[in-house]
Every structure is written in C-alpha cells, then in structure tokens.
Design an enzyme around this catalytic site. Structure first.
Site, PDB file in Angstrom:
ATOM      1  N   ALA A  61       0.818  -1.153  -0.156  1.00 28.19           N
ATOM      2  CA  ALA A  61       0.052  -0.103   0.053  1.00 28.19           C
ATOM      3  C   ALA A  61       0.819   1.345  -0.123  1.00 28.19           C
ATOM      4  CB  ALA A  61      -0.880  -0.281   1.052  1.00 28.19           C
ATOM      5  N   PHE A  63       1.569   3.196  -2.540  1.00 26.95           N
ATOM      6  CA  PHE A  63       2.349   3.438  -4.008  1.00 26.95           C
ATOM      7  C   PHE A  63       1.089   4.017  -4.978  1.00 26.95           C
ATOM      8  CE2 PHE A  63       3.217   2.951  -8.510  1.00 26.95           C
ATOM      9  CZ  PHE A  63       4.651   3.591  -8.508  1.00 26.95           C
ATOM     10  N   SER A 173      -0.493   3.143  10.512  1.00 23.36           N
ATOM     11  CA  SER A 173       0.316   4.283   9.948  1.00 23.36           C
ATOM     12  C   SER A 173       0.676   5.079  11.042  1.00 23.36           C
ATOM     13  CB  SER A 173      -0.534   5.047   8.899  1.00 23.36           C
ATOM     14  OG  SER A 173      -0.737   4.359   7.673  1.00 23.36           O
TER      15      SER A 173
HETATM   16  C1  FMN Z   1       5.534   6.809   0.723  1.00 23.14           C
HETATM   17  C2  FMN Z   1       5.065   5.652   1.388  1.00 23.14           C
HETATM   18  C3  FMN Z   1       3.421   5.713   1.699  1.00 23.14           C
HETATM   19  C4  FMN Z   1       2.650   4.670   2.319  1.00 23.14           C
HETATM   20  N1  FMN Z   1       1.211   4.669   2.464  1.00 23.14           N
HETATM   21  C5  FMN Z   1       0.862   3.475   3.108  1.00 23.14           C
HETATM   22  C6  FMN Z   1      -0.782   3.464   3.245  1.00 23.14           C
HETATM   23  O1  FMN Z   1      -1.340   4.471   2.941  1.00 23.14           O
HETATM   24  N2  FMN Z   1      -1.114   2.561   4.114  1.00 23.14           N
HETATM   25  C7  FMN Z   1      -0.354   1.498   4.601  1.00 23.14           C
HETATM   26  O2  FMN Z   1      -1.086   0.477   5.064  1.00 23.14           O
HETATM   27  N3  FMN Z   1       0.953   1.470   4.291  1.00 23.14           N
HETATM   28  C8  FMN Z   1       1.492   2.554   3.669  1.00 23.14           C
HETATM   29  N4  FMN Z   1       2.889   2.674   3.554  1.00 23.14           N
HETATM   30  C9  FMN Z   1       3.832   1.449   3.936  1.00 23.14           C
HETATM   31  C10 FMN Z   1       4.089   0.217   2.879  1.00 23.14           C
HETATM   32  O3  FMN Z   1       2.980  -0.273   2.524  1.00 23.14           O
HETATM   33  C11 FMN Z   1       5.051  -0.681   3.360  1.00 23.14           C
HETATM   34  O4  FMN Z   1       4.178  -1.249   4.735  1.00 23.14           O
HETATM   35  C12 FMN Z   1       5.977  -0.303   4.133  1.00 23.14           C
HETATM   36  O5  FMN Z   1       6.755   0.760   3.386  1.00 23.14           O
HETATM   37  C13 FMN Z   1       7.324  -1.150   4.211  1.00 23.14           C
HETATM   38  O6  FMN Z   1       7.658  -1.972   3.044  1.00 23.14           O
HETATM   39  P1  FMN Z   1       9.040  -1.336   2.121  1.00 23.14           P
HETATM   40  O7  FMN Z   1      10.134  -1.442   3.213  1.00 23.14           O
HETATM   41  O8  FMN Z   1       8.975  -2.526   1.225  1.00 23.14           O
HETATM   42  O9  FMN Z   1       8.552  -0.156   1.705  1.00 23.14           O
HETATM   43  C14 FMN Z   1       3.601   3.522   2.708  1.00 23.14           C
HETATM   44  C15 FMN Z   1       4.928   3.446   2.410  1.00 23.14           C
HETATM   45  C16 FMN Z   1       5.585   4.447   2.038  1.00 23.14           C
HETATM   46  C17 FMN Z   1       7.030   4.242   1.567  1.00 23.14           C
END
Ligand code: FMN
Length: 363
Positions: A61, A63, A173
């Site tokens: 989530a 992106f 979040s």
């Molecule tokens: C810019 C950005 C926005 C995000 N927005 C959400 C969101 O709206 N809802 C959510 O549950 N997680 C959100 N996340 C968290 C990601 O879904 C994920 O759980 C987290 O980034 C860890 O994974 P990664 O290390 O592969 O990025 C967001 C992450 C980033 C970087």
C-alpha cells in the site's frame, strides 16, 4: 525492455525531489501502453485467504493510493496489488516536504498522513476496472479529524468491498495521530467486531471478501500477544506484518533520520522479519501472513517466507532497484526452490520462524 527502463529512469528519478519523482512514475504508468506480464511459472503460485495468487510478490500500500494505475502495475509482474490507503473523505495529508529518500541507507521516511482522493473517487476507479484480471486489494484508514474511527473503516468497506479481492484494515500508519492506538486490545476488539459485521453485510449475495489486519513493526511482544489473540478470536483472514517503523536504528543519513515519519526500506528488514516470525508462532496456522518491510532482493523475499510469510509485498525496494526487481525476485525464488528441492513455496513458509525468534533482538 524493463531493464533498460530502470537503467535510465532510476538514476533520473533519484535526482528529483521524492514526491515529484513519485508523481512522474505514476504518470509514466498512466500513459504507458498496457503490457501483459509474462505468465508465471506454476511453481510460484500461492493459495491464501481463499484466493489463488499467480506469484507471491505484491505491491504494498501507498504507491497507488488512489487506484489510478492498478492494471499497469500487473504489467510489471506483480502477483497482487494493494491500492490505498484510502480514507472516507478526501484529505490532503500533511504539508510538504513529507517524503524523504535516505540514499545511503536504501530507505525512505514518509509522513504523508494518508493523503487520499476519498472513498467515492477510489470506488469509481475500481469499479471501472472491475472486470479486469489481477488480484487487487484495498488498504483502508480513517480521516484525521474523525470522531468515530471505526465508523470510517466501516464506511470504506461498504463502498469498496464489492470492487476488490481483499480488504486491509490499516491500524499502523504512524502519521495519523492516534491511529495506532487501535492496536490496543479493547479498541481492536471493538474495531474488528464492527468491520467484520460490515464485511458480512456487504457480502450478501456475493463472495465474502478476505479481511486482513496490517500491524506496526513497533509493537512490543506483549502487545503482539494481545493483537494476535484478538485477531484469532474474531476469525480474521490474515495479517500484514508490517507497516513503517518510527525507529531510527543504524542509519547513515543522520540529518534526514531526524525527519518525523515512518521509515521503510532496507533498515526495516530485520525488525519487520522478527515481528513476522513472532506473529507466525503466535498465529499457529490460524491465518496466513503477508511479510513486508525491506524486501529488495530474492534472498530477502525468501527470508520473509521462511520466517512465516505466505506472500510478500514491497514498495521502497522499487525506488532503489527499479521495476525489474519484481522479475528478479521471482527468478531467484525459483532458484531457491530448485536448490531446496521444494515443490511449492508453501513448503518453506515458517520453516525458520522458531530460529528467527530465538535470535538476539535486532538493533
Ligand atoms: C510513501 C509511502 C506511503 C505509504 N502509504 C501507506 C498507506 O497508505 N497504508 C499502509 O498501510 N502502508 C503504507 N505504506 C507502508 C508500506 O505499505 C509498507 O508497509 C512499508 O513501506 C514497508 O515496506 P517497504 O520497506 O517495502 O517499503 C507507505 C509507505 C511509503 C514508503
């Protein structure tokens, strides 16, 4: 072709302010001709939550918050795509700058604050693609100024359940004040009762949509006992472990590390994998898990699976490795399966969970 795109685009996008780069990437996906991803090797298939995933690599989530490019994302090879987080009413999120790239750490800090076009706009876009192939889930949250947070999740489920394959209740979040308190036992108990009721009501005459709970990697183990206990009592379909961390351990970019928000990417890998394994041993097979946090290689994805994930998701890895990362992970997973003589990925799920929970706590 995708490799060439990464070769040119990744260094270019990294020269830009991160939020501008993200907007550009979304626009590129909107205008690119729709590609059909190559069919996945059957060995990568995963059955979870009553759904059949062609491969275990999902987009996390955040992106595609507003469901603008889901179909294009399948062209990159993802096995599933989680759009959102979405809130009932449109809201702008926090003032900019609110997204920071820590290049030396392979990490991002974001304090977007659930910026969303709102549930109506997102439902309209999802219903327009309803007949398209591909497993699309929706990540739902609450508006910043809402009084009854649980009512916001209910509203999102009512509007969106008909248009998606699964629903993710995001109580993790770090950028919406008070949201993570919904992980406390009594609040979570009430929330899950209400969202499950909404899910049942929206399922009348249709398939019930799997309901997943997305938790923070910053929970204490005592909190995690409660969360998994409540989740099991309510019979939820799965958990996503986990969201970004408010921790700042081992970062090289000391100045940017001071920015408030949630940290994602490589430095999150060890902690999120530990919490994943701790969740796996507590869930005792009651429901499958999705492992998220710092997946930026096939080895990282396989480690998540062995720690207890049936499926993985990633976001930050795409920023640093580009879109060819998805194909690279799938290829590496097939190699690991061949070396380990595994017929299915399910055979590896949780194999290392006990060992991971016995390691010293990651710092
Ligand atoms: C810019 C950005 C926005 C995000 N927005 C959400 C969101 O709206 N809802 C959510 O549950 N997680 C959100 N996340 C968290 C990601 O879904 C994920 O759980 C987290 O980034 C860890 O994974 P990664 O290390 O592969 O990025 C967001 C992450 C980033 C970087």
């Amino acid at each position: 072709m995708i490799g060439l795109f990464d070769h040119l685009a990744v260094p270019l996008l990294r020269m830009l302010d991160p939020e501008t780069a993200h907007a550009l990437a979304l626009n590129a996906l909107k205008i690119a001709p729709l590609r059909r991803a190559a069919t996945d090797d059957e060995k990568l298939g995963v059955r979870a939550f009553g759904l059949t995933f062609p491969n275990p690599v999902g987009l996390a989530a955040g992106f595609d918050k507003n469901a603008e490019v889901a179909d294009a994302l399948f062209g990159l090879g993802f096995g599933f795509v989680e759009v959102g987080g979405v809130t009932p009413l449109p809201q702008p999120g926090n003032p900019r700058p609110r997204l920071f790239r820590l290049d030396a750490d392979g990490a991002v800090i974001n304090r977007l604050g659930l910026n969303s076009d709102g549930v109506e706009a997102v439902a309209a876009r999802l219903s327009a693609r309803a007949s398209s192939a591909g497993i699309v889930g929706i990540n739902i949250g609450a508006n910043k100024d809402t009084v009854d947070r649980a009512a916001d999740y209910v509203r999102c489920i009512e509007a969106l359940a008909p248009h998606v394959a699964f629903l993710t209740v995001n109580v993790s979040s770090p950028n919406t004040p008070g949201l993570r308190n919904l992980q406390q036992a009594a609040a979570l108990d009430e929330l899950l009762a209400r969202v499950i009721d909404a899910r049942e009501r929206t399922a009348v005459g249709r398939a019930r949509k799997p309901l997943l709970l997305k938790i923070a990697p910053d929970l204490t183990l005592a909190d995690l006992d409660d969360v998994v206990g409540v989740a099991r009592r309510h019979g939820i379909d799965g958990m996503i472990v986990g969201n970004t961390t408010v921790g700042r351990n081992n970062l090289r970019e000391a100045e940017k590390a001071k920015e408030q928000g949630g940290l994602s990417g490589r430095p999150l890998f060890a902690l999120s994998t530990r919490i994943l394994a701790e969740t796996f041993v507590r869930a005792e097979g009651a429901f499958p898990l999705i492992g998220v946090g710092g997946v930026d290689s096939g080895a990282a994805a396989f480690a998540k699976i062995k720690a207890g994930a049936s499926l993985v998701q990633l976001y930050t890895g795409l920023i640093f490795r580009g879109v060819s990362l998805v194909a690279a992970i799938k290829k590496d997973l097939l190699d690991f399966m061949r070396i380990g003589r595994l017929d299915t990925l399910a055979d590896a799920v949780g194999r290392d969970a006990a060992a991971v929970t016995a390691e010293p706590w990651p710092v």
